[in-house]
Design a protein around this motif. Structure first.
Motif, PDB file in Angstrom:
ATOM      1  N   ALA A 180       0.839  -1.232  -0.057  1.00  0.00           N
ATOM      2  CA  ALA A 180      -0.110   0.113   0.056  1.00  0.00           C
ATOM      3  C   ALA A 180       0.851   1.402   0.021  1.00  0.00           C
ATOM      4  O   ALA A 180       0.172   2.453  -0.068  1.00  0.00           O
ATOM      5  CB  ALA A 180      -0.834   0.110   1.114  1.00  0.00           C
ATOM      6  N   ARG A 181       2.146   1.121   0.248  1.00  0.00           N
ATOM      7  CA  ARG A 181       3.172   2.242  -0.087  1.00  0.00           C
ATOM      8  C   ARG A 181       2.902   3.078   1.186  1.00  0.00           C
ATOM      9  O   ARG A 181       2.527   4.445   1.066  1.00  0.00           O
ATOM     10  CB  ARG A 181       3.037   3.177  -1.313  1.00  0.00           C
ATOM     11  CG  ARG A 181       3.560   2.241  -2.323  1.00  0.00           C
ATOM     12  CD  ARG A 181       3.307   2.946  -3.729  1.00  0.00           C
ATOM     13  NE  ARG A 181       4.027   4.098  -3.917  1.00  0.00           N
ATOM     14  CZ  ARG A 181       5.033   4.223  -4.601  1.00  0.00           C
ATOM     15  NH1 ARG A 181       5.935   3.028  -5.019  1.00  0.00           N
ATOM     16  NH2 ARG A 181       5.599   5.394  -4.787  1.00  0.00           N
TER      17      ARG A 181
ATOM     18  N   MET B   1       4.905   6.616  -8.400  1.00  0.00           N
ATOM     19  CA  MET B   1       3.614   7.023  -8.150  1.00  0.00           C
ATOM     20  C   MET B   1       2.729   5.664  -8.281  1.00  0.00           C
ATOM     21  O   MET B   1       3.288   4.778  -8.922  1.00  0.00           O
ATOM     22  CB  MET B   1       2.917   7.821  -9.415  1.00  0.00           C
ATOM     23  CG  MET B   1       3.566   9.396  -9.113  1.00  0.00           C
ATOM     24  SD  MET B   1       2.857  10.320  -7.754  1.00  0.00           S
ATOM     25  CE  MET B   1       1.680  11.428  -8.352  1.00  0.00           C
ATOM     26  N   ALA B   2       1.874   5.511  -7.232  1.00  0.00           N
ATOM     27  CA  ALA B   2       1.167   4.505  -7.364  1.00  0.00           C
ATOM     28  C   ALA B   2      -0.461   4.615  -7.453  1.00  0.00           C
ATOM     29  O   ALA B   2      -0.739   5.766  -7.524  1.00  0.00           O
ATOM     30  CB  ALA B   2       1.336   3.592  -5.795  1.00  0.00           C
ATOM     31  N   TYR B   4      -4.311   3.983  -6.575  1.00  0.00           N
ATOM     32  CA  TYR B   4      -5.375   3.437  -5.632  1.00  0.00           C
ATOM     33  C   TYR B   4      -6.713   3.625  -6.175  1.00  0.00           C
ATOM     34  O   TYR B   4      -7.249   4.564  -6.870  1.00  0.00           O
ATOM     35  CB  TYR B   4      -5.009   4.547  -4.396  1.00  0.00           C
ATOM     36  CG  TYR B   4      -3.784   4.360  -3.679  1.00  0.00           C
ATOM     37  CD1 TYR B   4      -3.542   3.349  -2.847  1.00  0.00           C
ATOM     38  CD2 TYR B   4      -2.791   5.143  -4.064  1.00  0.00           C
ATOM     39  CE1 TYR B   4      -2.339   3.323  -2.366  1.00  0.00           C
ATOM     40  CE2 TYR B   4      -1.536   5.213  -3.778  1.00  0.00           C
ATOM     41  CZ  TYR B   4      -1.099   4.232  -2.534  1.00  0.00           C
ATOM     42  OH  TYR B   4       0.021   3.901  -1.892  1.00  0.00           O
ATOM     43  N   PRO B  81       1.698   9.325  -4.536  1.00  0.00           N
ATOM     44  CA  PRO B  81       3.234   9.017  -4.210  1.00  0.00           C
ATOM     45  C   PRO B  81       3.119   7.860  -3.071  1.00  0.00           C
ATOM     46  O   PRO B  81       3.807   7.046  -3.209  1.00  0.00           O
ATOM     47  CB  PRO B  81       3.906  10.305  -3.848  1.00  0.00           C
ATOM     48  CG  PRO B  81       2.727  11.154  -3.580  1.00  0.00           C
ATOM     49  CD  PRO B  81       1.427  11.026  -4.377  1.00  0.00           C
ATOM     50  N   ASP B  82       2.158   8.022  -2.464  1.00  0.00           N
ATOM     51  CA  ASP B  82       2.324   6.926  -1.101  1.00  0.00           C
ATOM     52  C   ASP B  82       0.698   6.964  -0.569  1.00  0.00           C
ATOM     53  O   ASP B  82      -0.193   7.972  -0.814  1.00  0.00           O
ATOM     54  CB  ASP B  82       3.077   7.256  -0.303  1.00  0.00           C
ATOM     55  CG  ASP B  82       3.136   8.813   0.501  1.00  0.00           C
ATOM     56  OD1 ASP B  82       1.965   9.023   1.038  1.00  0.00           O
ATOM     57  OD2 ASP B  82       4.045   9.525   0.527  1.00  0.00           O
ATOM     58  N   LEU B  83       0.575   5.995   0.522  1.00  0.00           N
ATOM     59  CA  LEU B  83      -0.700   5.852   0.984  1.00  0.00           C
ATOM     60  C   LEU B  83      -1.406   6.999   1.663  1.00  0.00           C
ATOM     61  O   LEU B  83      -2.340   7.469   1.442  1.00  0.00           O
ATOM     62  CB  LEU B  83      -0.541   4.569   2.030  1.00  0.00           C
ATOM     63  CG  LEU B  83      -1.866   4.247   2.682  1.00  0.00           C
ATOM     64  CD1 LEU B  83      -2.934   3.855   1.797  1.00  0.00           C
ATOM     65  CD2 LEU B  83      -1.840   3.380   3.897  1.00  0.00           C
ATOM     66  N   ASP B  84      -0.265   7.824   2.392  1.00  0.00           N
ATOM     67  CA  ASP B  84      -0.750   8.938   3.075  1.00  0.00           C
ATOM     68  C   ASP B  84      -1.417   9.953   2.128  1.00  0.00           C
ATOM     69  O   ASP B  84      -2.373  10.753   2.466  1.00  0.00           O
ATOM     70  CB  ASP B  84       0.525   9.656   4.097  1.00  0.00           C
ATOM     71  CG  ASP B  84       0.492   8.902   5.201  1.00  0.00           C
ATOM     72  OD1 ASP B  84      -0.115   8.072   5.504  1.00  0.00           O
ATOM     73  OD2 ASP B  84       1.476   9.277   5.924  1.00  0.00           O
ATOM     74  N   ALA B  85      -0.640  10.345   1.096  1.00  0.00           N
ATOM     75  CA  ALA B  85      -1.077  11.221  -0.049  1.00  0.00           C
ATOM     76  C   ALA B  85      -2.582  10.755  -0.439  1.00  0.00           C
ATOM     77  O   ALA B  85      -3.747  11.314  -0.732  1.00  0.00           O
ATOM     78  CB  ALA B  85      -0.048  11.232  -1.287  1.00  0.00           C
ATOM     79  N   LEU B  87      -4.599   8.671   1.098  1.00  0.00           N
ATOM     80  CA  LEU B  87      -5.627   8.995   1.979  1.00  0.00           C
ATOM     81  C   LEU B  87      -6.067  10.550   2.212  1.00  0.00           C
ATOM     82  O   LEU B  87      -7.352  10.736   2.381  1.00  0.00           O
ATOM     83  CB  LEU B  87      -5.270   8.338   3.578  1.00  0.00           C
ATOM     84  CG  LEU B  87      -4.821   7.130   3.622  1.00  0.00           C
ATOM     85  CD1 LEU B  87      -4.299   6.888   5.014  1.00  0.00           C
ATOM     86  CD2 LEU B  87      -5.996   6.270   3.270  1.00  0.00           C
ATOM     87  N   ALA B  88      -5.121  11.355   1.884  1.00  0.00           N
ATOM     88  CA  ALA B  88      -5.377  12.843   2.011  1.00  0.00           C
ATOM     89  C   ALA B  88      -6.319  13.059   0.914  1.00  0.00           C
ATOM     90  O   ALA B  88      -7.312  14.083   1.179  1.00  0.00           O
ATOM     91  CB  ALA B  88      -4.304  13.512   1.931  1.00  0.00           C
ATOM     92  N   ARG B  91      -9.984  11.487   1.825  1.00  0.00           N
ATOM     93  CA  ARG B  91     -10.608  11.992   2.845  1.00  0.00           C
ATOM     94  C   ARG B  91     -11.345  13.457   2.367  1.00  0.00           C
ATOM     95  O   ARG B  91     -12.392  13.873   3.089  1.00  0.00           O
ATOM     96  CB  ARG B  91      -9.617  12.490   3.879  1.00  0.00           C
ATOM     97  CG  ARG B  91     -10.141  12.951   5.254  1.00  0.00           C
ATOM     98  CD  ARG B  91      -8.932  13.157   6.354  1.00  0.00           C
ATOM     99  NE  ARG B  91      -8.526  11.918   6.552  1.00  0.00           N
ATOM    100  CZ  ARG B  91      -6.987  11.718   6.711  1.00  0.00           C
ATOM    101  NH1 ARG B  91      -6.223  12.667   6.327  1.00  0.00           N
ATOM    102  NH2 ARG B  91      -6.338  10.727   7.183  1.00  0.00           N
ATOM    103  N   PRO B 106      -4.863  -0.267  -2.861  1.00  0.00           N
ATOM    104  CA  PRO B 106      -3.676  -0.226  -3.791  1.00  0.00           C
ATOM    105  C   PRO B 106      -4.320  -1.104  -5.168  1.00  0.00           C
ATOM    106  O   PRO B 106      -5.007  -2.066  -4.825  1.00  0.00           O
ATOM    107  CB  PRO B 106      -2.550  -0.936  -3.265  1.00  0.00           C
ATOM    108  CG  PRO B 106      -2.942  -0.810  -1.687  1.00  0.00           C
ATOM    109  CD  PRO B 106      -4.525  -0.941  -1.562  1.00  0.00           C
TER     110      PRO B 106
END
Lengths: 688, 117
Positions: A180-181, B1-2, B4, B81-85, B87-88, B91, B106
């Motif tokens: 999930a990075r 970049m991934a 989601y 770029p990542d999960l936190d981004a 999630l932001a 949200r 993902p």
């Protein structure tokens, strides 16, 4: 040559203090948690191999970091394929600096510079381990493994799960991190507050788990407490500006200061009011106090600061009844604002009762009861019962106790308790927190216990036997005793002959001791009688493999029986586990048979001075019989008197030494040794 | 970049066939915002639960697959770029303030038939 003991000590010290820093620095090279972990593990092994000859380096952490990073680089170079398939951790800014070449040991300075450049590497590690995208149990496990460097078997033991289960849990979490990075980064300012709350919850849970570890080697439990303290200190160092971190630190200090006094010599959990305040760690309390005062001055206090302040006020009072209740209520009011939890509101009722009286507190508790969210929470009913009892409303109090008890075997409630324990179940509530920890204990036991096989047609009877080998008399001498042979042997033989299974439990799982006098021919009805009793006891192998009372779940048994001897007056009369067991058994409606001196155990069922056995018709070894054996003037207390006065039973008696049995609802009591066989027959009949 | 996928869970989808532009305004605004930020790769709004049909080995039934309070009201795929981004971004979905929520997953792999001529 350096002394091997010294090397080992240095390595252990470096492990405890520096693991997180070394691992965090290595992750920058590997960008893979598994590989980094392996390299750090190897570096510590290298240290143990090389420090004895090369000497302990001036900066062990730097040596370990350089060695681990070099190993990582070698591994990646050696295996291009590995490099290609490395599930890269997302490291947001900047490439890792290549470590300096050269011999380990000469690199101290380089490593120092390196760690100065990235002073917060450990924070990244902590935040990735406590990422909310991971289940909390995984967060806890990962933090212990990666931040504290605790081994997987140790973590598994601490949480009473099998090693493969724990290993799988950690592997799953690591996999999610890479798939999930989940970024290896410190959260952005906007999210930092929430994310830090998550980290603190993990540390607090860890502390709670260690602080209340139910069983297993005591070392493991102290280990968790120390890891939690270590993490808190690390967080304080890394985030010196955070009042929440300081607040948690203060809370842990205050709580841990009472560690030595939370149980008595027999391991029984003591309520706050019963603890020896002179043995609390005054240095820790002073340190906590300074932190709390600083936090309160710095600005609006958060949840942990307030919890710590409440706990400190309880701790500062010279005696329980001199506690500053009014101030505690005010702090609870503040706490409710920042943490509007019904559990906090319930705990507030305890000091409120001391300030505004039980009536006001009861109104508050009943309002919470009506709210419904806590109706499945046993402590609401327990506190309500206590308040009702104080108001002299005995019948309603008894009902409330029964409601509380009916909830103890409920899985949902256990899960709730788990949550409450994790959430802190405020230390303020005079033992409510400790009681909540008992719930946590039970939950963990259930998680690890599995189901008991059902044996068709065959009942399982629990014999709760004294573990005492003596009774302390008035003059301080120790009167040799234990359990009474015929009281164990006769019911045991009756039940097992009929095909039922008997299981023995004692306090702490100690092997019970037979009272020698009970095997004398004069006591056992002649030479042959004595030999028969001895043969039964010899054949009863269960006696040599007792369960711990604290591990026993009453719902696993069809009936419970307690044989006497003077032993129960020494241990079962003061045993929280037996109190819990008898209370639950009485409420369950399943048979509970108690003979001779064993009714002493009923004294342990009192909560706030009230026992659910109050008003029950019972018998026990009478004062006259005690007089007849010549002990009445020597014992510190008399069983018959105590049961009448402290429990409020309706007492009845038969003739001296004659079998006599009293049955009231599911409670069956017997007066003296000869009554044991009668109780055994009665049990046999009930069990069919 | 991934990549989601973001699955939107709501009591029901706002996208009834006769939904008015007014009713869809908050959804559309959010969609426009994501499109403008160029993080959104694809987006699908689904019709309400009454339109759903579920298929199991033994039966075809009316209604959503899971009998729960919320249904999947739509989903979209973003790049981050990542999960936190991710999630932001997730949200910010209006459903989060409206009693529902989103699930971020993902993406393993994808296929989109290229739009014909």
């Amino acid at each position: 040559m350096t002394d091997p003991a010294e090397v080992e000590a240095a390595a252990a010290d470096a492990h405890r203090r520096e693991w997180a820093a070394v691992l965090a620095a290595t992750v920058r090279v590997t960008r893979d948690l598994d590989l980094a972990e392996e390299c750090v593990q190897d570096a510590y092994a290298d240290a143990l191999r090389r420090w004895p000859t090369a000497g302990v380096p001036g900066n062990p952490a730097a040596w370990l970091t350089i060695t681990a990073r070099r190993r990582a680089i070698d591994a990646i170079r050696r295996d291009a394929a590995l490099r290609a398939r490395l599930p890269l951790l997302v490291v947001p800014e900047g490439e890792p600096a290549e470590p300096a070449e050269g011999q380990p040991g000469a690199d101290d300075e380089a490593a120092d510079r390196l760690s100065e450049a990235v002073p917060d590497e450990r924070l990244r590690l902590i935040f990735i381990c406590c990422h909310p995208a991971l289940a909390q149990e995984a967060q806890v496990a990962l933090t212990l493994r990666l931040v504290c460097g605790m081994s997987v078997p140790d973590i598994a033991r601490a949480f009473l799960v099998s090693e493969p289960t724990m290993a799988a849990r950690i592997t799953r979490a690591k996999k999610k991190i890479s798939v999930a990075r989940i970024p290896y980064a410190i959260p952005r300012a906007a999210e930092l507050g929430d994310r830090l709350t998550g980290v603190l919850a993990v540390v607090h849970l860890l502390f709670t788990a260690g602080h209340t570890a139910p069983s297993g080697p005591s070392l493991v439990r102290a280990d968790l407490v120390e890891q939690a303290m270590h993490l808190t200190r690390m967080l304080r160092e890394l985030m010196p500006g955070s009042a929440d971190v300081r607040g948690l630190h203060a809370l842990l200090l205050v709580t841990d200061a009472r560690r030595a006094t939370r149980t008595d010599a027999d391991g029984r959990l003591l309520r706050l009011s019963e603890q020896d305040r002179s043995r609390w760690d005054s240095a820790a309390l002073a340190e906590a106090d300074a932190v709390i005062v600083g936090c309160l001055r710095a600005g609006p206090p958060g949840r942990y600061v307030l919890q710590a302040a409440i706990a400190a006020l309880y701790a500062e009072a010279p005696a329980y009844d001199q506690t500053d209740w009014a101030q505690i209520v005010l702090l609870y009011d503040r706490l409710l604002v920042v943490w509007p939890s019904p559990v906090v509101a319930l705990n507030r009722a305890v000091p409120l009762a001391m300030v505004d009286g039980p009536q006001a507190a009861l109104a508050e508790v009943e309002r919470l009861d009506a709210d419904g969210r806590l109706s499945g929470y046993q402590y609401l009913h327990a506190i309500r019962a206590d308040l009702l009892a104080r108001l002299g409303r005995a019948d309603e109090a008894a009902d409330a106790y029964r409601r509380a008890l009916a909830l103890t075997s409920n899985d949902a409630e256990r899960a709730f308790l788990l949550g409450a324990a994790a959430a802190g179940g405020s230390e303020g509530a005079d033992g409510a927190a400790d009681d909540a920890c008992l719930g946590w204990k039970q939950l963990r036991r259930n998680l690890s216990g599995g189901h008991r096989g059902v044996l068709f047609g065959m009942a399982k009877v629990l014999f709760v036997v004294t573990g005492a080998t003596y009774l302390v008399l008035k003059d301080g001498t120790r009167y040799a005793t234990g359990y009474w042979a015929e009281e164990f042997a006769n019911p045991y033989k009756e039940l097992t002959d009929a095909g039922h299974e008997v299981v023995v439990a004692t306090p702490g799982g100690v092997t019970p001791n037979v009272d020698m006098m009970s095997l004398r021919p004069s006591m056992a009805g002649g030479e042959q009688g004595a030999l028969d009793l001895e043969a039964i006891i010899r054949s009863a192998e269960v006696l040599r493999r007792p369960l711990k009372l604290s591990d026993v779940r009453p719902e696993d048994y069809d009936a419970i029986y307690l044989p006497g001897g003077h032993g129960p007056m020494q241990d079962l009369a003061f045993d929280a586990d037996v109190g819990r067991l008898l209370t639950a058994q009485l409420a369950s409606g399943r048979p509970l048979a108690i003979v001779c001196h064993a009714p002493a155990a009923i004294l342990s069922t009192r909560i706030g001075g009230v026992s659910p056995f109050k008003g029950y018709r019972v018998t026990c070894f009478t004062n006259d019989e005690e007089e007849a054996v010549g002990l009445a003037s020597k014992t510190q207390w008399l069983l018959e008197t105590e049961l009448k006065e402290k429990v409020g039973v309706q007492f009845s008696r038969g003739a001296l030494w004659e079998p006599f049995m009293v049955e009231d609802r599911n409670l069956i009591t017997g007066q003296n040794p000869h009554s044991a066989a009668v109780l055994g027959e009665r049990l046999l009949k009930i069990l069919g | 970049m991934a990549q989601y996928a973001i699955l939107i869970y709501a009591h029901d989808s706002a996208h009834a066939l006769d939904a008015t532009a007014e009713e869809l305004e908050t959804c559309d605004d959010h969609s426009d915002e994501l499109a403008a930020s160029e993080s959104m790769l694809a987006a699908y709004a689904l019709t309400p639960r009454d339109m759903a049909t579920s298929v199991r080995a033994d039966a075809v039934t009316d209604g959503p697959f899971l009998d729960s309070k919320e249904v999947v009201a739509g989903f979209y795929v973003i790049e981050a770029p990542d999960l936190d981004a991710a999630l932001a971004i997730a949200r910010r979905n209006p459903v989060v303030r409206d009693g529902g929520g989103v699930e971020v997953r993902p993406v393993h792999s994808s296929y989109l038939k290229s739009a014909a001529s």
